[in-house]
Design a protein around this motif. Structure first.
Motif, PDB file in Angstrom:
ATOM      1  N   ASN A   1      45.549  18.682  64.238  1.00  0.00           N
ATOM      2  CA  ASN A   1      44.020  18.618  64.405  1.00  0.00           C
ATOM      3  C   ASN A   1      43.122  19.856  64.898  1.00  0.00           C
ATOM      4  O   ASN A   1      43.882  20.305  66.078  1.00  0.00           O
ATOM      5  N   PHE A   2      41.899  19.994  65.019  1.00  0.00           N
ATOM      6  CA  PHE A   2      40.652  21.112  65.641  1.00  0.00           C
ATOM      7  C   PHE A   2      40.788  20.573  67.356  1.00  0.00           C
ATOM      8  O   PHE A   2      40.554  19.359  67.822  1.00  0.00           O
ATOM      9  N   VAL A   3      40.307  20.941  67.852  1.00  0.00           N
ATOM     10  CA  VAL A   3      40.295  20.661  69.014  1.00  0.00           C
ATOM     11  C   VAL A   3      38.832  20.514  69.705  1.00  0.00           C
ATOM     12  O   VAL A   3      37.797  19.759  69.613  1.00  0.00           O
ATOM     13  N   LEU A   4      37.770  21.496  68.220  1.00  0.00           N
ATOM     14  CA  LEU A   4      36.049  20.731  68.766  1.00  0.00           C
ATOM     15  C   LEU A   4      35.726  19.865  67.345  1.00  0.00           C
ATOM     16  O   LEU A   4      36.659  19.437  66.478  1.00  0.00           O
ATOM     17  N   ILE A   5      35.369  19.397  67.280  1.00  0.00           N
ATOM     18  CA  ILE A   5      34.959  17.751  66.535  1.00  0.00           C
ATOM     19  C   ILE A   5      33.451  17.258  66.810  1.00  0.00           C
ATOM     20  O   ILE A   5      32.694  18.074  68.250  1.00  0.00           O
TER      21      ILE A   5
ATOM     22  N   GLU B   1      27.533  21.145  63.315  1.00  0.00           N
ATOM     23  CA  GLU B   1      26.663  19.516  63.671  1.00  0.00           C
ATOM     24  C   GLU B   1      27.820  19.298  63.320  1.00  0.00           C
ATOM     25  O   GLU B   1      28.881  18.256  64.396  1.00  0.00           O
ATOM     26  N   GLU B   2      29.480  19.390  62.659  1.00  0.00           N
ATOM     27  CA  GLU B   2      30.662  18.821  62.615  1.00  0.00           C
ATOM     28  C   GLU B   2      32.144  19.379  63.906  1.00  0.00           C
ATOM     29  O   GLU B   2      32.923  18.878  63.884  1.00  0.00           O
ATOM     30  N   TYR B   3      31.088  20.690  64.515  1.00  0.00           N
ATOM     31  CA  TYR B   3      32.415  21.079  65.425  1.00  0.00           C
ATOM     32  C   TYR B   3      31.352  21.130  66.269  1.00  0.00           C
ATOM     33  O   TYR B   3      31.072  22.229  66.311  1.00  0.00           O
ATOM     34  N   ASN B   4      30.623  19.908  67.718  1.00  0.00           N
ATOM     35  CA  ASN B   4      29.905  20.309  68.400  1.00  0.00           C
ATOM     36  C   ASN B   4      30.063  20.037  69.639  1.00  0.00           C
ATOM     37  O   ASN B   4      29.333  20.288  70.577  1.00  0.00           O
ATOM     38  N   ALA B   5      31.417  19.776  70.044  1.00  0.00           N
ATOM     39  CA  ALA B   5      31.800  19.206  71.503  1.00  0.00           C
ATOM     40  C   ALA B   5      33.207  19.793  71.235  1.00  0.00           C
ATOM     41  O   ALA B   5      34.425  20.333  69.979  1.00  0.00           O
ATOM     42  N   VAL B   6      33.786  19.201  72.221  1.00  0.00           N
ATOM     43  CA  VAL B   6      35.089  20.084  72.172  1.00  0.00           C
ATOM     44  C   VAL B   6      36.025  18.317  73.269  1.00  0.00           C
ATOM     45  O   VAL B   6      35.479  17.823  73.615  1.00  0.00           O
ATOM     46  N   ARG B   7      36.977  17.860  72.166  1.00  0.00           N
ATOM     47  CA  ARG B   7      37.783  16.339  72.532  1.00  0.00           C
ATOM     48  C   ARG B   7      37.822  16.865  73.894  1.00  0.00           C
ATOM     49  O   ARG B   7      39.007  17.396  74.516  1.00  0.00           O
TER      50      ARG B   7
END
Lengths: 545, 465
Positions: A378-382, A401-407
C-alpha cells in the motif's frame, strides 16, 4: 528542466547543420530535442545553462563544438549617452541597464527568452525582473529607477488607456500574479524617464509606450532585483545573446542617488579560473595535456591560456554556471564527450552488507507467505480520516485530500484494501510489511520511521484464533515466546482484542475488528487483524545475538 | 466397479437374498432416496432384480398427533365421570372445545345417556380401540383405520417400495473405494479394494495461493545487486529537514524547488547539533549563490523528496574513506497522479567515497549496476544537478521502449565535500525504481505496482531470475 520552443529552420540556418546533427550536439549539451510540428522544435535546457535559452546562445555553443568558432565570442561594445539613476527602492534595491543596437531578433523568441530567465535565475521574477524596450520610443537619455506612489498613471503593455498602478494590480493578469512581490508601503518600484513618464513597473509590467515590434532593432534593457550579482548576470546574458544576433552592446552609466558610486553596465563580468592539469586527470581518470585541456575549454566558448605552466581559463559573462574549477572539468568532459570516456571496469573488493531490518523483514515476509497470507503493498500516504490515532504526521500542502497524512499504522491501509476486495474469492488473507512514521522526541526531526507487519483475514466467518494462531507461530519461528494481554482499543471488539508482549515489551496488537470500524470502511464481512512492531522485534533479536 | 455404498447393499443382500428398499435404508443407514438410486445402479450392473411396488400407508394428522398425546375426547369424558352423573353445563366447562365431539361419540358408542340436563355414564372406564390404533397403525384392522380416517386423525399416503432380489454375488475385488483411511492401510484391508478413478482431467476448485508481492520482490532484487557490488545498506526516515534534503546538497534556499508546492511540508522544526556543519553550509551557500542563508529555513520539516537526503546524512556523519553505501526507499513529491506519476515512489541512492575515485569509475559503477539489472546497453548524457559536477544522466536501452532515462549521477561538488571535511572524491547517483520495475514486470500503469485488487495480485506471474 526548462523547455524552449524554437523555429527549427531559423536555428539550423544559423549553424548550417542538419537536424540529426543538431540533436546529437544538443544531447551532449545536456539538452533534448522533441519535434512539435513541421517548423518548430522543443528543446529541454538544463537550469544551469542559462546561456542556451535562446537560439543565439545555442548557436554560439554549437559553433564551438563544431570548431567553427573557438574561445570566447567577441562582441562589439560601445559607450552611450544613456544614464540610469538608481534611487533607494526598498523592495528590490538593485538595478542595471544596457542598450543594444542593431540586433536581428525574432520577437516571439526574445519574449520567450525573457520569460525563461524570469523563471530560472529570476526565481519567478522575485529575484530578478527584466524590462526590454524599443530604444527609439524612449524619449530621454536619463532614466530613473525609483519608488512611485500607486496613484501613478500609465498605459500598461497591450493596453489602450491609462491606468493607475492600483488599477493595474487589480485588473491585469500580471498585476495579480506579481503585484505582491514588490509593492509595499503604498509605493511601487518604477523605471521612469526624466519627464516622469513610466517605462515599466518591475517586476509587474512594462509601459505600452516602449512596446517592441517585429522591426525593433535597438533596445533599452533594464534589470532589477534583490541580488546585485543575479541582476548583473542576467543583464550580461541578455546583451550577449542579442550581440550574438549581430547587435552592438551599448554601455549605460549607472549612478546611485544615495551615494557617489558610479559604474557602467552591462558589467560583462569576466572571471579567471585556474585549472590544474593534475586535477582534471584525477577527476576524470584520463590522460591528457595542458594543450588538450585548453583546446576543450576553447571548444566550450571560453578563453584559455597556459601561463608559466598554469592553465588560466577566462570565464565569459554568458557562462554564469562556472563557479569553480570543477565546473571547467565538466566542460572538458562534455567537450570530450561523455560517451568517449570509457567507463572503468567495476571491480568489487569488499563484501556488501544488508541493513539488519531488511534481513528481518525478509524473514517475516517469508513466514507470512508460509502462513498463507498474500503479500500486498500500500501507499505510505493516506487520508487522515482513516487513521485511528491523532498523533500522525499531517501534510501541510497535500495535493489531494485522499493523501493528506502519513500512516502511523499499517492497519488502516489493510482495512482499505479489504473494503475494495469484498467481491473477490474468499477467504481474503493478506499481509503487508512496511514503514510507518511515529513521533519520537529522541530524533533530530522529532519523528522516526517504524517498521511494521500487518495481517488481515476477511471471510464469511472469522475468529480471533484464526489470526492468533499464525501470528503466534510466526513469532515462535523467530524465537519469541510471546503472551497476550487483553487490551481494548477503538479498532477491535471489546474482549476480543489483545496486545502481544514479549518480556514485558509490546510487540503488536491483535483482534477482531469492531463492526463500527468495518462499517466506517464500508466492509460488510467480519475481519481479524494483527499488527507486529518489527522495529521492536528487531531490537530484541539483535540483543539476543 | 462398485462403490462403497453399492457394496454395502450387496453384502446385506448376500445373506437375505431378497429384501426391499425400506429395509435397506433403515438397516444400513443410507437415506431412502439414495438407496433407490443405488439399487437402480446395481440393477443396471446386473447384480439385482427389482420389482417396484406402490404401498399405501398412513400418517397421523395434526389432530391425530394431538389425540395420541392426550387421548380421545369420549375417553377423557368417561374416565373423568368415573361412573357418576354430572350436569351437562359442568362438563361443558371442563371439556371446552372438545365437548361436542366427546358427547356425540360417547352417545354414538352407547357409553352415556342424557336425561334432564344430566349425563349418566354406562361404564366406569373406557379406552377406545381408535386410540390404541393411533400408537400402532400398522397392526390396526381395516375398520379402525377407516374410522380414524373418517374422524380426520390419520391420512393416507402412498410410497414406492422396491423389492430387491440378488441375482449375482459380488466379488470383493470389484469394490472401489474413494478414500483410503489409516485403518485400511494399517490392516492391509486396502488390498481387497480398488481405488476408484477420478476425472483427473477436470479443473480443480478455486485455491488461494500465497505469494510475495511482485514489486517488493523487484525491490529486494535491486538490494541484492547492490550488496553483490560490495555496498552497505543504510536507511533513514521519511520525515526530513530541508537541510539534508536540500541545503547540504548545495541547493540554494531561494531555488524554485523549495517553494511549497514542489515538496510536501510538515509542521515543526528539526534540530542540528553540529553547529560547525551548519556554519560551513551557510558559508558555502552565501559565497557561491550570493544570498542570505537562513537557519530557520534549513530546519523546516518535510517529507523527503529524494533519497539523496540519506546520502547527505551519511556525508554529515563525516565518514572516513573508503565508503560504499546505498539506500533504497520511498520519496514523496507533489504531482498529478496518473499512469506514469505517483506522489510517492522509490529511489535507489548510492555513494562511493574514495581517494582515487574518478568520473570514469562512476560511469563504470553505473554501467555495472544496470548490467546486473539486465540492461546491457547504456549511454551517458551530460546533466545538471546542484550537488554534482560533473553530472551525468544514464540512458538504458529497453527492448520495447528504446532509450530510457535511468538515473542521475555525478561526482559530489567539492563545496559539499569540504563542508563535511571529506578530502576524497565521492560519486553519487539516484535511480528511480518504479519505471524500471514497470518495464521489467511489463506493467504499463504505474499504479498497478500498488494495486489494491487482490485477484490481480494473486494472478501475477512469478518472475524467475
Amino acid at each position: 528542466m526548462v523547455t524552449i520552443v524554437l523555429n527549427k529552420y531559423k536555428l539550423l540556418d544559423k549553424i548550417h547543420i542538419g537536424q540529426q546533427k543538431l540533436e546529437d550536439l544538443l544531447f551532449n549539451l545536456k539538452s533534448e530535442v522533441k519535434p512539435i510540428d513541421e517548423n518548430n522544435i522543443e528543446i529541454e535546457i538544463n537550469a544551469d545553462r542559462l546561456d542556451l535559452l535562446s537560439s543565439d546562445g545555442i548557436a554560439r555553443a554549437i559553433k564551438g563544438l563544431l570548431e567553427k568558432e573557438l574561445g570566447e565570442a567577441k562582441y562589439n561594445v560601445t559607450d552611450t549617452e544613456y544614464t540610469l539613476i538608481v534611487d533607494n527602492v526598498r523592495t528590490r534595491p538593485y538595478a542595471l541597464a544596457a542598450v543594444v543596437y542593431n540586433a536581428k531578433i525574432d520577437l516571439e523568441e526574445l519574449i520567450q527568452f525573457q520569460e525563461k530567465l524570469h523563471g530560472t535565475i529570476g526565481r519567478k521574477r522575485k529575484k530578478v525582473a527584466i524590462g526590454i524596450h524599443d530604444l527609439r520610443k524612449v524619449d530621454s537619455k536619463t532614466i530613473e529607477y525609483k519608488e512611485v506612489p500607486l496613484s501613478y498613471k500609465f498605459v500598461p503593455l497591450y493596453g489602450n488607456k491609462e491606468l493607475t498602478i492600483s488599477e493595474i494590480l487589480e485588473k491585469t493578469e500580471q498585476g495579480k500574479l506579481y503585484g505582491n512581490i514588490s509593492i509595499a508601503n503604498g509605493v511601487s518600484p518604477a523605471i521612469v524617464q526624466d519627464d516622469g513618464e513610466v517605462l515599466s513597473i518591475p517586476p509587474i509590467i512594462n509601459s505600452n509606450k516602449t512596446r517592441l515590434n517585429e522591426n525593433t532593432k535597438d533596445f533599452f534593457i533594464d534589470v532589477t532585483g534583490t541580488s546585485f550579482e543575479a541582476v548583473a548576470q542576467t543583464l550580461d546574458i541578455i546583451v550577449s545573446n542579442l550581440a550574438e544576433a549581430g547587435g552592438t552592446i551599448g554601455r549605460v552609466k549607472v549612478l546611485k542617488s544615495t551615494n557617489s558610486s558610479q559604474l557602467s553596465s552591462p558589467l560583462l563580468l569576466h572571471r579567471i579560473q585556474n585549472v590544474r592539469e593534475e586535477y582534471v586527470k584525477k577527476i576524470l581518470g584520463i590522460k591528457t595535456s595542458k594543450e588538450e585541456i585548453c583546446k576543450h575549454v576553447m571548444r566550450m566558448r571560453m578563453n584559455c591560456d597556459i601561463e608559466n605552466g598554469a592553465i588560466r581559463v577566462t570565464v565569459p559573462q554568458y557562462r554564469v554556471d562556472i563557479l569553480n574549477e570543477i565546473d571547467v572539468v565538466e566542460d572538458i568532459a562534455i567537450s570530450i564527450g561523455y560517451n568517449n570516456l570509457e567507463p572503468s571496469k567495476y571491480i568489487s573488493t569488499n563484501y556488501g552488507s544488508y541493513d539488519y531490518m531488511t534481513l528481518l523483514e525478509r524473514k517475516i515476509r517469508e513466514l507470512g507467505i508460509g502462513a498463507g497470507f498474500v503479500e500486498i503493498s500500500n501507499f505510505v500516504l493516506i487520508k487522515d480520516e482513516k487513521l485511528f490515532s491523532n498523533k500522525y504526521v499531517k501534510i501541510l500542502n497535500p495535493i489531494t485530500e485522499e493523501y493528506n497524512a502519513v500512516r502511523d499504522s499499517l492497519i488502516p491501509g489493510l482495512l482499505d484494501f479489504l473494503s475494495k476486495n469484498q467481491h473477490a474469492k474468499f477467504p481474503i488473507r493478506v499481509f503487508e510489511t512496511g514503514d510507518v512514521v511515529v513521533y519520537d522526541s529522541s530524533t533530530d526531526t522529532g519523528f522516526r520511521n517504524d517498521k511494521r507487519a500487518a495481517y488481515a483475514i476477511m471471510n464469511n466467518k472469522v475468529s480471533y484464533e484464526e489470526i492468533q494462531a499464525p501470528i503466534h507461530y510466526i513469532l515462535k519461528s523467530l524465537g519469541l515466546e510471546v503472551n497476550y494481554k487483553e487490551e481494548n482499543n477503538n479498532i477491535f471488539i471489546e474482549g476480543r482484542s489483545a496486545s502481544i508482549f514479549y518480556e514485558n515489551e509490546k510487540m503488536g496488537v491483535i483482534g477482531e475488528v469492531n463492526p463500527d470500524v468495518l462499517i466506517r470502511f464500508g466492509i460488510e464481512y467480519p475481519a481479524v487483524i494483527a499488527e507486529l512492531y518489527i522495529s521492536e522485534i528487531g531490537k530484541r533479536l539483535i540483543n539476543q545475538r | 466397479m462398485l462403490s462403497e455404498n453399492e457394496a454395502k447393499i450387496l453384502f446385506f443382500l448376500k445373506d437375505l437374498k431378497r429384501t426391499n428398499s425400506i429395509e435397506i435404508s433403515t438397516k444400513i443407514g443410507i437415506p431412502e432416496s439414495s438407496v433407490l438410486s443405488l439399487i437402480e445402479l446395481l440393477r443396471e450392473k446386473g447384480y439385482v432384480k427389482t420389482e417396484i411396488i406402490s404401498e399405501k400407508y398412513y400418517v397421523l394428522t395434526e389432530e391425530g398427533r394431538k389425540r395420541k398425546e392426550s387421548g380421545l375426547p369420549e375417553d377423557i369424558l368417561i374416565n373423568s365421570l368415573n361412573g357418576q352423573e354430572k350436569d351437562l353445563n359442568e362438563i361443558k366447562n371442563t371439556l371446552d372445545e372438545d365437548f361436542n365431539i366427546a358427547i356425540s361419540w360417547a352417545k354414538r358408542k352407547g357409553l352415556i345417556e342424557i336425561k334432564e340436563g344430566k349425563v349418566i355414564p354406562k361404564v366406569k372406564t373406557y379406552t377406545s380401540p381408535e386410540y390404541l390404533a393411533l400408537s400402532n397403525l400398522e397392526k390396526a384392522d381395516i375398520n379402525t383405520i377407516n374410522l380414524l380416517k373418517k374422524r380426520g386423525l390419520i391420512e393416507e399416503k402412498e410410497r414406492k417400495i422396491v423389492n430387491v432380489e440378488l441375482v449375482k454375488e459380488p466379488k470383493e475385488s470389484e469394490i472401489g473405494i474413494s478414500n483410503l483411511t489409516r485403518e485400511m492401510i494399517v490392516s492391509g484391508e486396502w488390498k481387497k479394494y480398488k481405488l476408484r478413478k477420478y476425472n483427473v482431467e477436470a479443473f480443480p476448485p478455486y485455491y488461494t495461493i500465497s505469494k510475495k508481492h511482485y514489486f517488493r520482490e523487484f525491490l529486494e532484487k535491486v538490494k541484492d545487486i547492490m550488496i553483490s557490488l560490495g555496498f552497505k545498506e543504510i536507511n533513514t526516515g521519511y520525515i526530513e529537514m530541508e537541510f539534508y534534503n536540500f541545503d547540504l546538497l548545495f541547493q540554494p534556499q531561494d531555488h524554485p524547488a523549495r517553494e511549497i508546492h514542489d515538496s510536501f511540508s510538515v509542521e515543526g522544526l528539526g534540530n542540528i547539533e553540529d553547529k560547525e556543519l551548519l556554519s560551513n553550509v551557510k558559508e558555502i551557500h552565501e559565497k557561491f549563490w550570493k544570498y542570505e542563508w537562513k537557519q530557520d529555513i534549513t530546519l523546516r520539516l518535510m517529507l523527503r523528496s529524494q533519497t539523496t537526503a540519506t546520502t547527505a546524512r551519511v556525508l554529515a556523519s563525516r565518514p572516513k574513506a573508503p565508503q560504499k553505501v546505498f539506500t533504497l526507499g520511498k520519496v514523496f513529491r507533489p504531482d498529478a497522479i496518473d499512469a506514469t506519476h505517483l506522489i510517492e515512489f522509490h529511489q535507489l541512492d548510492g555513494v562511493i567515497i574514495d581517494d582515487n575515485f574518478t568520473f570514469r569509475e562512476l560511469l563504470g559503477v553505473l554501467k555495472e549496476i544496470f548490467y546486473r539489472l539486465g540492461i546491457k546497453e547504456i549511454k551517458f548524457k551530460p546533466a545538471y544537478f546542484p550537488f554534482t559536477e560533473p553530472s551525468v544522466e544514464a540512458y538504458g536501452y529497453l527492448e520495447k521502449l528504446g532509450w530510457v532515462e535511468m538515473c542521475g549521477a555525478g561526482l559530489l561538488r567539492p563545496e559539499i565535500l569540504s563542508s563535511v571535511r571529506i578530502d576524497s572524491i565521492a560519486g553519487a547517483w539516484g535511480i528511480g525504481i518504479e519505471r524500471l520495475a514497470m518495464s521489467f514486470l511489463n506493467i504499463s500503469d504505474i499504479r498497478l505496482l500498488y494495486s489494491n485488487n487482490i485477484e490481480y495480485i494473486r494472478d501475477m506471474k512469478v518472475k524467475i531470475e
